[in-house]
Design a protein around this motif. Sequence first.
Motif: not given
Lengths: 536, 414
Positions: A175-182, B233-242
Amino acid sequence: MAGALGLWWLIGGLGLLTGFLRDPRAGRPLERAIETIAGTSDGLTGLVLILVGVWALVVGGGLLRRQSWARVAAIATFAAVALPSLAMAGGNLFRLFFDVFNIGPERAPGAFAFAPPLARAALEGLVVVALLTGESRRDFARAGEARQAEVPGALAPPVWRDLQVLRVAGQVVFAVLVIGFLWYLYNNLFTNLRTSGLPTGFDYLNRPAGVDIRDSPFRPSQPVRDAIVVGFVNTIRVSVVGIALATLIGVLIGIARLSSNWLVRKFAAFYVESLRNIPVLVIIIFFYVAVVLKLPPIQEALETLGLMVFSNRGLAVPWGEAAGAVRAFLGFIGGGLALAVIVGLWRTRRFDETGQPHHRVLWGTAILVVVVVASYVALGRPVELTIPTRDGRLVEGGITLGPEYAALLIGLVLYTASHIAEIVRGSILAVPKGQFEAAQALALTGFQRMRFVILPQALRIMVPPLANQYLNLTKNSSLAVAVGYFELTRITGQIIANGNPAPQSIAILMAAYLLLSLTISFFANVVNRRLSLESP
Amino acid sequence: MAGATVDTATLEPVGGPADRPPEQATDPVDWIRKNLFNNWFNSLLTVVFSLLIAYVAFRAVRFVFVTARWEIIEVNLTNFMVGRFPREELLRPWIAIYIAALVGGTGVGLAAREGPRLGATGAAMRYFPGIALVVVFLAFARTFTPLLLTAGSFAVMLVGRWVGLRALPEKSRKWMPWLYAATVVAVFLAFAGFGGVGWDRWGGLLLTLFLAVGGIMLSFPIGVLLALGRRSTFPVVRSVCVGYIELIRGVPLITLLFMGSLALGFFFPPNFPRPGLVVRALIAMVLFTAAYVAEIVRGGLQGVPRGQTEAGLAVGLSPLKITYLIVLPQALRNVIPALVGQFISLFKDTSLVFIIGLLDLLGVAQTINSQPRFAGQGLQAETLLFASFVYWAFCYTMSRASQRLEKRLGVGER
């Protein structure tokens, strides 16, 4: 995993440190809040924050394995204390990357100053919600409890090998990587817009559009907002008509591919195999420059069958023209439809209860026809069919499709029909052969076989790919930009060309298409659920 | 209406009319009666369609052989092929073609070791669009050099096929993926390496192929990652990808190309050297295709039985190892035909870069109409038909190859 995590923290900490040391600005609200929490305000902030993050992870991970309230508390602490710092570290990581490789040597001041608190709040909310609701996590927790119950006195794994902790940590890192990138992208965008003197918000929507839209009452002095709405309506106009026509032609060709007539079969196959393999843009442009624009000028227009007038100014076809109480008439049609449906439902119930033949289609159609004809007469012919006629350089009556609209529509319809034909053919072929044989064994006629046995099953297979084609047609209508029909994409292009900011305009454009796509998907899902065998 | 004419004889669940074994030798009159005039409705259809087809064929033949002015294609054939590629560097495309012919021939030869052989006529029948394409290209060439060079490349391909069929040891098969990867690099270097020509000066068919091949190759790893993320199975990863996949699949490619050409520069750091238009278009196409590849790969992942994962767990493999040693190889094998389909779709979609101002195949077809020699003469029909034919030949050949691949891999038969 743990090693990667440690490495990441190291890099993140370095990024954080260098970020703070290199950046002359200080004292922005969020950073200040974090510094208050961390209790420092000098260049060591990053290091302290990293330590706090590690501490929160270790303690939180330890708590995670005991009780649920403690788990919640741990996550909350963790989210509140460590996440902002980790997010900052993530953001700085990307900056560090660019600094190290010496890309963008002179950063404009204030790259991070505009980062909205919202982004941070969203990050924390996302992570907390994800952690609290993760199905798999609960499963793992349950499995862990069971394991401990089975093996009394079993040692819990150390924190850095505890799956629960690792899962949480991995998601946080992600999450940190993604949000940080955005966040990084957002800041670049903001800075760039600022430095090039473009508006950073959406206020430009109220400025005059300066776009001249043909065949529309739109005036260039109207605001950008209205121009976008006009484009949206035009997109819907071409999509709806296109979907109807493409379905009609596609179904006919798909059935023709299964005809027992060799010539018809081969013709349909030729149509499908040639059009399916040519880009739709080429087809649209071809129909525009090589067909519609090559039609004779208006003085020598083709008047086909006395019904249509074709010229390079557009295609005029017969159309109903309002001549009185159209709204009342439309209301009657709507009422008649509703009545027909109600009667149809009543007939269905009668059939279920008594077993009499329902004839619901017959009943419904009869009622609709009666209502429509009666209201048509009663309202004194509210709609008149007018046939286009040419009078010198003018076409009167009917409705004239502009050359751009006509070319776009023809191109989209022919291309999409070739795909729909394949879907129809495939779906009919996918109905098991035994169904045909069973229908034949029951001595059903050819029509009955199709209507009651084959088509209902084929339709079920057909719906999802068909909806996909409708989506594609709607999205492909954006190719009008190449022929100049004023739909959403074309108008957005002009708005950008008039000096309005591109990123926001394109964001609106994408949002509008997303809205259309989601609407079509929604209806497709509804239909699909109605047709599917096992209702959820 | 025509629904009533469907009869069970043609409704076989597999293949369809084209793939049926050849008709038994029967009386032609018998055949005509059975296939064209078996009832009054079909007789009517036959008459109507005969007239229609005769008319269309007459107009088409007359246009192609009488009224069309093909000199615009002859003059611009090199433009169609490579756009503004410097003419003194034209040896480079030929070197690339020779490399590709050699390796492609080897691959074909290796593949031909097993399974039924097509034979020369069978192959010619199957790949007739590609052969027709080469013939048309050569017919428009005004010198003999291309003919000789093409003949040479066919010879090289046959040599490669012989090597693949007879000379190579069986274990060399596992090196083929590396060889293909090296070939792509070699072809790229043939164009751009050794003081070559940067892609900003590529155009025509070359640019179209570059965008399509580059797009699918770069989007593949991203797509696989997105697909794995979507099944995580990681909700964060899944939601970002979806979120990413659904966002991209909900918008048309042209909006992303606009983003690439008009807005991408805003997302780079200030003073960042802005990449050229070709690269920005490629970025947009990769971002777009990755979402579609992800959905295809997800389909493949879902097709791998759960027992495979459980078996992996049972022998103590880590989740990562289960993914890349057990699940992914099976999933990817199953999705190859769908990926070819995506490649065809991407190949067609590259024509959209014309809208943002690149001179790809369609761009060349449109712009040469404003050359002084041809301006205002309305030869768009000729140029667009030629471009359509090139697109059609490529896509049709690939889709037939994909059908063959599907049969060979036995997708959907397990």
